[in-house]
Write an enzyme that holds these catalytic residues in place. Structure first.
Site, mmCIF file in Angstrom:
data_model
loop_
_atom_site.group_PDB
_atom_site.id
_atom_site.type_symbol
_atom_site.label_atom_id
_atom_site.label_comp_id
_atom_site.label_asym_id
_atom_site.label_seq_id
_atom_site.Cartn_x
_atom_site.Cartn_y
_atom_site.Cartn_z
ATOM 1 C CB CYS A 78 39.744 43.036 53.972
ATOM 2 S SG CYS A 78 40.650 43.087 52.413
ATOM 3 C CB CYS B 73 48.026 39.318 40.352
ATOM 4 S SG CYS B 73 49.146 40.409 41.249
ATOM 5 C CB CYS C 123 44.538 46.478 41.018
ATOM 6 S SG CYS C 123 46.250 46.247 41.544
ATOM 7 C CB CYS D 7 42.396 36.327 48.926
ATOM 8 S SG CYS D 7 42.785 36.817 50.577
ATOM 9 C CB CYS E 202 43.955 39.095 41.204
ATOM 10 S SG CYS E 202 43.071 40.420 42.033
ATOM 11 C CD GLU F 222 34.145 44.404 45.713
ATOM 12 O OE1 GLU F 222 33.916 43.560 46.593
ATOM 13 O OE2 GLU F 222 33.921 44.235 44.510
HETATM 14 S S1 SF4 Z 1 46.306 40.555 43.781
HETATM 15 FE FE1 SF4 Z 1 44.860 41.801 42.561
HETATM 16 S S2 SF4 Z 1 44.487 43.655 43.768
HETATM 17 FE FE2 SF4 Z 1 46.354 42.660 44.606
HETATM 18 S S3 SF4 Z 1 48.073 43.610 43.496
HETATM 19 FE FE3 SF4 Z 1 47.523 41.773 42.326
HETATM 20 S S4 SF4 Z 1 46.046 42.518 40.777
HETATM 21 FE FE4 SF4 Z 1 46.192 44.102 42.366
#
Ligand code: SF4
Length: 387
Positions: free
Chosen positions: A144, A155, A151, A378, A158, A115
């Site tokens: 971006c 987090c 990932c 975000c 996210c 993305e």
């Molecule tokens: S915010 Fe999302 S994309 Fe960024 S490091 Fe944390 S899990 Fe990975």
């Protein structure tokens, strides 16, 4: 099980897949020169190819018209391909933001998408120089891009984390997202005000070599300014330490995704904090030599009732002050996503947090959510196709 196809595909010294069917987009002028010499061609042919790829943004070998036709035919018949990433889907937000699914035509990326996001600002209908024929609907913009597919950092707030890590992107795949977006918006490199943020899918510092190779391509070959680039890390200390060794003229600005001033809370919402607690991250950041007037950014996602209280703001202020860093704080009200159980703070809570920081002498800015309606904001990048 995360799949890192960089481990499956042979890579050369620049982190690119080697072999004759590889994408040449992503190789720098020196690597292209070496390949030309290996074919018995003059070294300057490499420079011609680099100019075609990174200045003229050609899409295929036949478009490199500075090369003799016979050489273009030879390269094509030997399997050389540009294989620059292309925009496969566009999702347009009411606020002008566009989110893209970007495809990788090369060997290793078939069928996969990352993305990227375009965020224009200023809608006064004319170009910066006032000329009518070059009218644009933006004065400046931010692009971006992603550094990994998915990932591994997990987090809790996210959506990208839900994908897990699928693989690292190559330097060409990272830089190619940028070119695809710049090309779509007819950006004139060196004239238009475009900022670049490495804040899409993935943790750039867990794909450090490819990420920095992409930066070098974008700076040295494409001509973008590293001072208009920002990389955000969740706090990968070895990555920050390597970043501190990069020449200041060739590295982006640094943002740390902080999100809580408290190790226990931060470890809950960002499990990476168990490996690298806040103090170790700050210590690593202090080793980065800042350019004059440069500030480190602390990104702070406000989670309603979890990280948005006035005492949290005061703790953030204390942390930033004690760090001795020239720094600012970007506040982002959490962007909701399906299956994630946090709440978005009210605008008053966000403003209260900002003014609490400002009152403590810490520059703080509220980042308005962009493209929430198309899952472009975000923490929302998860290749959602409902757009
Ligand atoms: S915010 Fe999302 S994309 Fe960024 S490091 Fe944390 S899990 Fe990975």
């Amino acid at each position: 099980m995360p799949r890192d196809s960089n481990q499956l595909i042979p890579l050369d010294a620049s982190g690119q897949p080697s072999g004759c069917n590889e994408p040449i987009f992503g190789l720098d002028a020196a690597a292209l020169t070496a390949r030309m010499e290996a074919l018995g061609e003059p070294a300057w042919r490499g420079k011609q190819i680099a100019e075609a790829l990174y200045d003229q943004w050609v899409r295929d070998i036949s478009g490199i018209t500075t090369l003799p036709k016979s050489l273009r035919q030879r390269l094509a018949s030997e399997g050389w391909q540009v294989a620059r990433p292309v925009i496969a889907n566009v999702f347009q937000s009411a606020d002008g933001t566009e989110r893209y699914l970007i495809e990788f035509p090369g060997l290793i990326g078939k069928g996969e998408t990352a993305e990227a996001v375009w965020m224009p600002e200023g809608d006064d209908g004319e170009a910066g120089d006032g000329s009518a024929e070059e009218a644009k609907d933006w004065r400046r913009a931010t692009v971006c891009v992603s550094s990994q597919l998915g990932c591994a950092v997990n987090c809790q707030f996210c959506l990208t984390a839900k994908l897990g890590l699928q693989r690292n992107l190559t330097a060409g795949e990272i830089a190619g997202q940028v070119i695809a977006v710049l090309e779509r918006h007819a950006v004139r490199v060196g004239r238009d005000r475009v900022n670049l943020v490495f804040m899409g899918m993935g943790e750039p510092f867990l794909n450090y070599d490819n990420f920095m190779a992409a930066v070098r391509l974008l700076v040295n070959e494409v001509g973008l300014s590293p001072q208009r680039m920002t990389v955000s890390t969740s706090g990968v200390v070895p990555g920050i330490e390597r970043f501190a060794q990069e020449p200041p003229g060739l590295r982006p600005k640094l943002a740390i995704s902080l999100n809580s001033p408290n190790d226990a809370v931060r470890a809950e919402i960002m499990p990476i904090n168990r490996k690298w607690p806040i103090a170790s991250v700050i210590e690593a950041v202090r080793s980065v030599q800042l350019r004059p007037r440069e500030r480190v950014t602390f990104e702070y996602v406000l989670l309603g009732g979890v990280t948005d209280l006035p005492e949290h703001a005061r703790d953030v202020a204390r942390l930033v002050r004690r760090s001795g860093l020239s720094a600012k704080v970007n506040l982002i009200a959490w962007n909701p996503g399906p299956g994630i159980e946090f709440s978005t703070p009210k605008p008053e809570a966000v403003e209260r947090f900002r003014s609490e920081l400002a009152g403590e002498g810490i520059p703080a800015y509220v980042r308005q959510p962009r493209g929430r309606d198309i899952f472009a904001a975000c923490g929302q990048l998860k290749r959602t196709i409902e757009g």
